[in-house]
Design a protein around this motif. Structure first.
Motif, PDB file in Angstrom:
ATOM      1  N   ALA A 107       0.837  -1.208   0.000  1.00  0.00           N
ATOM      2  CA  ALA A 107       0.000   0.000   0.000  1.00  0.00           C
ATOM      3  C   ALA A 107       0.866   1.248   0.000  1.00  0.00           C
ATOM      4  N   TYR A 108       1.935   1.241   0.781  1.00  0.00           N
ATOM      5  CA  TYR A 108       2.823   2.398   0.822  1.00  0.00           C
ATOM      6  C   TYR A 108       3.471   2.625  -0.550  1.00  0.00           C
ATOM      7  N   TRP A 109       3.950   1.555  -1.162  1.00  0.00           N
ATOM      8  CA  TRP A 109       4.584   1.685  -2.486  1.00  0.00           C
ATOM      9  C   TRP A 109       3.583   2.203  -3.516  1.00  0.00           C
ATOM     10  N   ILE A 110       2.397   1.613  -3.531  1.00  0.00           N
ATOM     11  CA  ILE A 110       1.370   2.030  -4.498  1.00  0.00           C
ATOM     12  C   ILE A 110       0.986   3.488  -4.261  1.00  0.00           C
ATOM     13  N   THR A 144       0.127   5.536   2.306  1.00  0.00           N
ATOM     14  CA  THR A 144      -0.352   4.224   2.734  1.00  0.00           C
ATOM     15  C   THR A 144      -1.870   4.136   2.619  1.00  0.00           C
ATOM     16  N   ILE A 145      -2.560   5.167   3.030  1.00  0.00           N
ATOM     17  CA  ILE A 145      -4.032   5.158   2.938  1.00  0.00           C
ATOM     18  C   ILE A 145      -4.476   5.094   1.481  1.00  0.00           C
ATOM     19  N   THR A 146      -3.830   5.856   0.618  1.00  0.00           N
ATOM     20  CA  THR A 146      -4.155   5.816  -0.809  1.00  0.00           C
ATOM     21  C   THR A 146      -3.940   4.415  -1.362  1.00  0.00           C
ATOM     22  N   GLY A 147      -2.808   3.814  -1.011  1.00  0.00           N
ATOM     23  CA  GLY A 147      -2.516   2.460  -1.464  1.00  0.00           C
ATOM     24  C   GLY A 147      -3.509   1.443  -0.934  1.00  0.00           C
ATOM     25  N   LEU A 148      -3.924   1.592   0.325  1.00  0.00           N
ATOM     26  CA  LEU A 148      -4.909   0.662   0.891  1.00  0.00           C
ATOM     27  C   LEU A 148      -6.242   0.746   0.165  1.00  0.00           C
ATOM     28  N   VAL A 149      -6.651   1.943  -0.199  1.00  0.00           N
ATOM     29  CA  VAL A 149      -7.909   2.099  -0.946  1.00  0.00           C
ATOM     30  C   VAL A 149      -7.794   1.411  -2.308  1.00  0.00           C
ATOM     31  N   VAL A 150      -6.664   1.610  -2.982  1.00  0.00           N
ATOM     32  CA  VAL A 150      -6.463   0.968  -4.293  1.00  0.00           C
ATOM     33  C   VAL A 150      -6.464  -0.544  -4.141  1.00  0.00           C
TER      34      VAL A 150
END
Length: 184
Positions: A107-110, A144-150
């Motif tokens: 998630a962090y990477w994305i 991280t939050i953006t990646g978790l949503v994706v």
């Protein structure tokens, strides 16, 4: 190889049966008490070709996005979507102590890639990290939050598609078996 697949399938099915929430366990849940009458509605506990994929998708979303109370959240999510409650609750187990670190790193990477953050947040020495951990979390949080949503959206879509395909294959196999027995 072919002989191991049925064994794996049966072990997986047995694990699911052991861990599938029961109506009684949901009824006893203090978190679900305010909506228990809705969560325990019989139509939300039937396994149909539409309710199972919905349950898988909602369980993926609840499992990835919410760190606590995932089963209760998945059960509440199932209400407006008429999804299968036990499947939604069981699917939240996609996140567990073994998978969570990998999901968070991904998630962090994305998120870093999507937000185009050029300077990656690097963990500082332990002494600095002890005093600056909130600052580090503040910097890493949006990515991280953006990646978790994706990840939640993609996992829900893939889970929905795979469970729909699995349902169709299962029904086709039942029809073939029925046809074969009727011919003989």
């Amino acid at each position: 190889m072919a002989s191991t697949a049925p064994g794996v399938w049966h072990r997986s099915a047995a694990w699911c049966r052991r861990n599938l929430p029961t109506r009684e366990s949901m009824e006893r849940s203090r978190m679900l008490r305010p909506v228990a009458h809705r969560v325990l509605a019989p139509e939300l506990w039937r396994f149909t070709r539409r309710s199972v994929p919905r349950g898988v998708a909602l369980g993926m979303v609840a499992g990835v996005l919410f760190p606590v109370a995932q089963i209760a959240i998945a059960a509440v999510f199932a209400l407006p979507f008429r999804a299968n409650v036990p499947v939604a609750a069981l699917t939240t187990f996609v996140t567990n102590p073994l998978t969570t670190p990998f999901i968070l790193v991904a998630a962090y990477w994305i998120g870093t890639w999507m937000l185009r953050l050029d300077a990656p947040v690097v963990a500082q020495p332990v002494a600095d990290a002890a005093t600056n951990w909130l600052q580090w979390l503040w910097k890493a949080g949006p990515a991280t939050i953006t990646g978790l949503v994706v990840i939640a959206v993609v996992a829900a879509a893939v889970g929905y598609a795979l469970s729909t395909l699995g349902w169709r294959l299962w029904i086709a196999r039942k029809w073939r078996t029925r046809h074969h027995h009727n011919v003989n």
